[in-house]
Design a protein around this motif. Structure first.
Motif, mmCIF file in Angstrom:
data_model
loop_
_atom_site.group_PDB
_atom_site.id
_atom_site.type_symbol
_atom_site.label_atom_id
_atom_site.label_comp_id
_atom_site.label_asym_id
_atom_site.label_seq_id
_atom_site.Cartn_x
_atom_site.Cartn_y
_atom_site.Cartn_z
ATOM 1 N N ILE A 1 -7.220 29.378 29.738
ATOM 2 C CA ILE A 1 -6.714 29.501 28.368
ATOM 3 C C ILE A 1 -5.418 28.698 28.210
ATOM 4 C CG2 ILE A 1 -5.653 31.090 26.704
ATOM 5 C CD1 ILE A 1 -7.767 33.159 27.537
ATOM 6 N N PHE A 2 -4.521 28.775 29.188
ATOM 7 C CA PHE A 2 -3.281 28.007 29.115
ATOM 8 C C PHE A 2 -3.591 26.511 29.060
ATOM 9 C CE2 PHE A 2 0.265 25.708 31.080
ATOM 10 C CZ PHE A 2 1.263 26.048 30.197
ATOM 11 N N THR A 3 -4.526 26.063 29.889
ATOM 12 C CA THR A 3 -4.921 24.652 29.901
ATOM 13 C C THR A 3 -5.485 24.238 28.544
ATOM 14 O OG1 THR A 3 -5.376 24.781 32.275
ATOM 15 C CG2 THR A 3 -6.370 22.951 31.082
ATOM 16 N N LEU A 4 -6.271 25.100 27.927
ATOM 17 C CA LEU A 4 -6.859 24.787 26.623
ATOM 18 C C LEU A 4 -5.809 24.798 25.508
ATOM 19 C CD1 LEU A 4 -10.213 26.690 27.077
ATOM 20 C CD2 LEU A 4 -9.895 24.203 26.938
ATOM 21 N N ILE A 5 -4.795 25.630 25.641
ATOM 22 C CA ILE A 5 -3.692 25.614 24.676
ATOM 23 C C ILE A 5 -2.967 24.276 24.758
ATOM 24 C CG2 ILE A 5 -1.393 26.579 24.174
ATOM 25 C CD1 ILE A 5 -2.606 29.360 24.930
ATOM 26 N N VAL A 6 -2.720 23.809 25.983
ATOM 27 C CA VAL A 6 -2.065 22.503 26.153
ATOM 28 C C VAL A 6 -2.950 21.399 25.577
ATOM 29 C CG1 VAL A 6 -1.203 20.825 27.831
ATOM 30 C CG2 VAL A 6 -0.726 23.263 28.153
ATOM 31 N N ALA A 7 -4.255 21.462 25.839
ATOM 32 C CA ALA A 7 -5.178 20.444 25.322
ATOM 33 C C ALA A 7 -5.172 20.433 23.789
ATOM 34 C CB ALA A 7 -6.588 20.696 25.842
ATOM 35 N N GLY A 8 -5.246 21.600 23.182
ATOM 36 C CA GLY A 8 -5.224 21.681 21.725
ATOM 37 C C GLY A 8 -3.918 21.162 21.153
ATOM 38 N N THR A 9 -2.813 21.533 21.769
ATOM 39 C CA THR A 9 -1.501 21.061 21.333
ATOM 40 C C THR A 9 -1.413 19.542 21.430
ATOM 41 O OG1 THR A 9 -0.498 23.133 22.068
ATOM 42 C CG2 THR A 9 0.986 21.274 21.747
ATOM 43 N N ASN A 10 -1.963 18.989 22.521
ATOM 44 C CA ASN A 10 -1.963 17.542 22.704
ATOM 45 C C ASN A 10 -2.766 16.843 21.600
ATOM 46 O OD1 ASN A 10 -1.401 15.081 24.223
ATOM 47 N ND2 ASN A 10 -3.586 15.107 24.679
ATOM 48 N N HIS A 11 -3.895 17.420 21.227
ATOM 49 C CA HIS A 11 -4.691 16.832 20.144
ATOM 50 C C HIS A 11 -3.914 16.817 18.829
ATOM 51 C CE1 HIS A 11 -8.503 15.950 22.031
ATOM 52 N NE2 HIS A 11 -8.462 17.128 22.639
ATOM 53 N N PHE A 12 -3.256 17.921 18.531
ATOM 54 C CA PHE A 12 -2.452 17.967 17.298
ATOM 55 C C PHE A 12 -1.297 16.961 17.355
ATOM 56 C CE2 PHE A 12 -4.174 22.392 16.670
ATOM 57 C CZ PHE A 12 -4.821 22.117 15.480
ATOM 58 N N ALA A 13 -0.604 16.909 18.497
ATOM 59 C CA ALA A 13 0.535 16.003 18.634
ATOM 60 C C ALA A 13 0.105 14.537 18.579
ATOM 61 C CB ALA A 13 1.269 16.279 19.947
ATOM 62 N N SER A 14 -1.129 14.263 18.992
ATOM 63 C CA SER A 14 -1.648 12.891 18.969
ATOM 64 C C SER A 14 -2.201 12.501 17.608
ATOM 65 C CB SER A 14 -2.742 12.739 20.028
ATOM 66 O OG SER A 14 -2.217 12.973 21.311
ATOM 67 N N GLY A 15 -2.162 13.428 16.656
ATOM 68 C CA GLY A 15 -2.628 13.131 15.305
ATOM 69 C C GLY A 15 -4.121 13.325 15.101
ATOM 70 N N ASP A 16 -4.778 13.987 16.057
ATOM 71 C CA ASP A 16 -6.225 14.212 15.949
ATOM 72 C C ASP A 16 -6.582 15.304 14.954
ATOM 73 O OD1 ASP A 16 -6.515 12.287 17.929
ATOM 74 O OD2 ASP A 16 -6.634 13.773 19.548
ATOM 75 N N GLY A 17 -5.618 16.158 14.616
ATOM 76 C CA GLY A 17 -5.854 17.236 13.658
ATOM 77 C C GLY A 17 -6.810 18.289 14.171
ATOM 78 N N TRP A 18 -7.303 19.077 13.228
ATOM 79 C CA TRP A 18 -8.190 20.196 13.572
ATOM 80 C C TRP A 18 -9.492 19.730 14.211
ATOM 81 C CZ3 TRP A 18 -6.806 25.074 13.918
ATOM 82 C CH2 TRP A 18 -5.654 25.482 13.250
ATOM 83 N N MET A 19 -10.029 18.610 13.725
ATOM 84 C CA MET A 19 -11.295 18.123 14.285
ATOM 85 C C MET A 19 -11.135 17.736 15.751
ATOM 86 S SD MET A 19 -13.636 18.596 12.129
ATOM 87 C CE MET A 19 -14.982 17.676 12.817
ATOM 88 N N GLY A 20 -10.013 17.157 16.098
ATOM 89 C CA GLY A 20 -9.771 16.774 17.485
ATOM 90 C C GLY A 20 -9.507 17.970 18.379
#
Length: 135
Positions: free
Chosen positions: A89-108
């Protein structure tokens, strides 16, 4: 009463199938990360900067591969089930945060969020009776 027994058996079978599927997919993503070595670990671990963590990127990258690869195996076995889920779960939180920070938005970020929610649910439900933890 016979209905309750059948329902319980289906629940445990469903948990086993879910553990095999989700754990297997985590291994599919994690083993290549573990095998890639320190340069890849550093690149993966660098995403921790989005959470304000800028030290030891190779360690964090290794831990992401470990959480997914070895944690996925533990999920399949139902061994150290809840600690393994917390790492994933922690790894997936980091992955989701990275997608948002990279500009991928909700779809990413959707895949990381959806998978994280599935593991969050499993954390509370438990591994079921067909697991090493239950033996």
């Amino acid at each position: 009463m016979a209905y309750l027994t059948k329902t319980t058996n289906y629940k445990n079978l469903g948990l086993l199938i879910g553990r095999i599927g989700l754990g297997g997919m985590m291994m599919f993503h994690g083993i290549p990360k573990l095998m890639a070595g320190p340069a890849k670990w550093e690149a993966i671990g660098g995403t921790m900067q989005h959470l304000g963590v800028t030290f030891l990127p190779a360690f964090w990258g290794f831990m992401a591969g470990f959480a997914e690869g070895i944690g996925g195996l533990l999920i399949i076995l139902g061994l150290l089930f809840r600690p393994a889920i917390l790492l994933i779960i922690f790894t997936l939180i980091v992955a989701g945060t990275n997608h948002f920070a990279s500009g991928d938005g909700w779809m990413g970020a959707a895949h990381a969020i959806e998978t994280g929610l599935a593991f969050f649910i499993l954390f509370f439900v438990g591994p079921g009776k067909y697991s090493v933890d239950k033996k």
